[in-house]
Design a protein around this motif. Structure first.
Motif, PDB file in Angstrom:
ATOM      1  N   GLY A  91       0.832  -1.189   0.000  1.00  0.00           N
ATOM      2  CA  GLY A  91       0.000   0.000   0.000  1.00  0.00           C
ATOM      3  C   GLY A  91       0.865   1.237   0.000  1.00  0.00           C
ATOM      4  O   GLY A  91       2.089   1.156   0.159  1.00  0.00           O
ATOM      5  N   ASN A  92       0.279   2.406  -0.189  1.00  0.00           N
ATOM      6  CA  ASN A  92       1.056   3.637  -0.216  1.00  0.00           C
ATOM      7  C   ASN A  92       0.234   4.788   0.387  1.00  0.00           C
ATOM      8  O   ASN A  92      -0.509   5.449  -0.323  1.00  0.00           O
ATOM      9  CB  ASN A  92       1.470   3.979  -1.649  1.00  0.00           C
ATOM     10  CG  ASN A  92       2.543   5.050  -1.692  1.00  0.00           C
ATOM     11  OD1 ASN A  92       3.400   5.110  -0.834  1.00  0.00           O
ATOM     12  ND2 ASN A  92       2.484   5.895  -2.705  1.00  0.00           N
ATOM     13  N   VAL A  95       2.296  -1.088   5.084  1.00  0.00           N
ATOM     14  CA  VAL A  95       3.310  -1.801   5.859  1.00  0.00           C
ATOM     15  C   VAL A  95       4.616  -1.844   5.058  1.00  0.00           C
ATOM     16  O   VAL A  95       4.627  -2.236   3.893  1.00  0.00           O
ATOM     17  CB  VAL A  95       2.839  -3.231   6.189  1.00  0.00           C
ATOM     18  CG1 VAL A  95       3.920  -3.981   6.962  1.00  0.00           C
ATOM     19  CG2 VAL A  95       1.548  -3.186   6.995  1.00  0.00           C
ATOM     20  N   LEU A  96       5.695  -1.437   5.693  1.00  0.00           N
ATOM     21  CA  LEU A  96       6.965  -1.214   5.006  1.00  0.00           C
ATOM     22  C   LEU A  96       8.086  -2.053   5.604  1.00  0.00           C
ATOM     23  O   LEU A  96       8.154  -2.253   6.813  1.00  0.00           O
ATOM     24  CB  LEU A  96       7.339   0.271   5.111  1.00  0.00           C
ATOM     25  CG  LEU A  96       8.723   0.693   4.624  1.00  0.00           C
ATOM     26  CD1 LEU A  96       8.805   0.589   3.103  1.00  0.00           C
ATOM     27  CD2 LEU A  96       9.038   2.111   5.093  1.00  0.00           C
ATOM     28  N   GLU A  97       8.974  -2.513   4.738  1.00  0.00           N
ATOM     29  CA  GLU A  97      10.220  -3.132   5.184  1.00  0.00           C
ATOM     30  C   GLU A  97      11.290  -2.896   4.127  1.00  0.00           C
ATOM     31  O   GLU A  97      10.986  -2.573   2.977  1.00  0.00           O
ATOM     32  CB  GLU A  97      10.044  -4.626   5.480  1.00  0.00           C
ATOM     33  CG  GLU A  97       9.428  -5.439   4.380  1.00  0.00           C
ATOM     34  CD  GLU A  97       8.981  -6.810   4.877  1.00  0.00           C
ATOM     35  OE1 GLU A  97       9.777  -7.490   5.538  1.00  0.00           O
ATOM     36  OE2 GLU A  97       7.834  -7.187   4.591  1.00  0.00           O
ATOM     37  N   VAL A 120       7.180   3.544  -0.075  1.00  0.00           N
ATOM     38  CA  VAL A 120       8.311   2.927  -0.761  1.00  0.00           C
ATOM     39  C   VAL A 120       9.505   3.880  -0.777  1.00  0.00           C
ATOM     40  O   VAL A 120      10.644   3.462  -0.528  1.00  0.00           O
ATOM     41  CB  VAL A 120       7.927   2.519  -2.195  1.00  0.00           C
ATOM     42  CG1 VAL A 120       9.166   2.084  -2.972  1.00  0.00           C
ATOM     43  CG2 VAL A 120       6.921   1.391  -2.179  1.00  0.00           C
ATOM     44  N   ASN A 121       9.264   5.146  -1.063  1.00  0.00           N
ATOM     45  CA  ASN A 121      10.373   6.105  -1.125  1.00  0.00           C
ATOM     46  C   ASN A 121      11.117   6.211   0.206  1.00  0.00           C
ATOM     47  O   ASN A 121      12.351   6.273   0.233  1.00  0.00           O
ATOM     48  CB  ASN A 121       9.857   7.486  -1.539  1.00  0.00           C
ATOM     49  CG  ASN A 121       9.511   7.558  -3.010  1.00  0.00           C
ATOM     50  OD1 ASN A 121       9.990   6.768  -3.817  1.00  0.00           O
ATOM     51  ND2 ASN A 121       8.670   8.511  -3.373  1.00  0.00           N
TER      52      ASN A 121
END
Length: 211
Positions: A91-92, A95-97, A120-121
């Motif tokens: 998603g933007n 959840v980020l890794e 993402v950035n």
């Protein structure tokens, strides 16, 4: 439109096998040193990969066929003795890794997350700074690859120009951003930051394999 089904192969993790969700895969690789895993679009390909050599599949997505021979010769081949970094976001924001791997052998050097909310950035930026800091700490002068023009630009500016607003979900992530920005301002490095040429070489070796 329904989301296309994926199959996740885990060659090295807390358990190995073929799984039908990223959540199941992530639980088996999280915290496992040098985990090896990748997604596939169909079960037959996943089974073939699981019983094969993982290094024949990791970072081996097909390069673009639209590049001319002259373009490929101009771009050349990636430096094997290098570090590659990448991020994945569900998603933007979502959840980020992010993580970093050695290009030559796909050994995972670091893997951070999941963070409950990011972009993402942001992940690409943090991965690149983390990679530079790790290389300097270990006195490695090898180059570091990123496939993100935005992250490379942010690092050159020594600032993450994100539009994401801070809230309860991403407070810890913003602490990492500030720490990364401070590191960039207080340190220098001899490592070349290079753009990974996805069209010519396929996906970057640090890719999370969810495409």
């Amino acid at each position: 439109m329904a989301k296309k089904k994926k199959y996740y192969v885990v060659w090295r993790g807390h358990e190995t096998g073929i799984y039908e969700s990223w959540e199941a895969c992530r639980n088996l690789i999280q915290g496992y040193p040098n985990a090896l895993y990748k997604s596939f679009s169909d079960l037959e390909s996943a089974r073939e990969a699981f019983y094969g050599n993982p290094h024949e599949y990791l970072g081996k997505s097909k390069p673009s066929t639209s590049l001319s021979k002259a373009d490929k010769e101009r771009i050349g081949e990636p430096v094997e003795e290098s570090l590659a970094v990448d991020a994945a976001c569900s998603g933007n924001p979502g959840v980020l890794e992010y993580r970093g791997v050695i290009v030559a052998n796909h050994k995972e050097i670091f893997h951070k997350g999941p963070f409950p909310q990011g972009t993402v950035n942001i992940g690409e930026f943090l991965a690149l700074v983390h990679g530079l800091a790790w290389l300097k700490q270990n006195n490695y002068r090898i180059p570091v690859y990123s496939d993100s023009k935005t992250a490379i630009k942010w690092v050159s500016q020594k600032k993450a120009n994100t539009k994401l607003e801070i809230n309860e979900l991403n407070q810890e992530l913003f602490k990492l951003i500030r720490r990364a920005e401070n590191w960039l301002k207080q340190n220098s490095w001899e490592n070349n930051i290079l753009k990974w040429e996805t069209e010519a070489w396929g996906e970057i070796p640090a890719d999370f394999g969810r495409k």
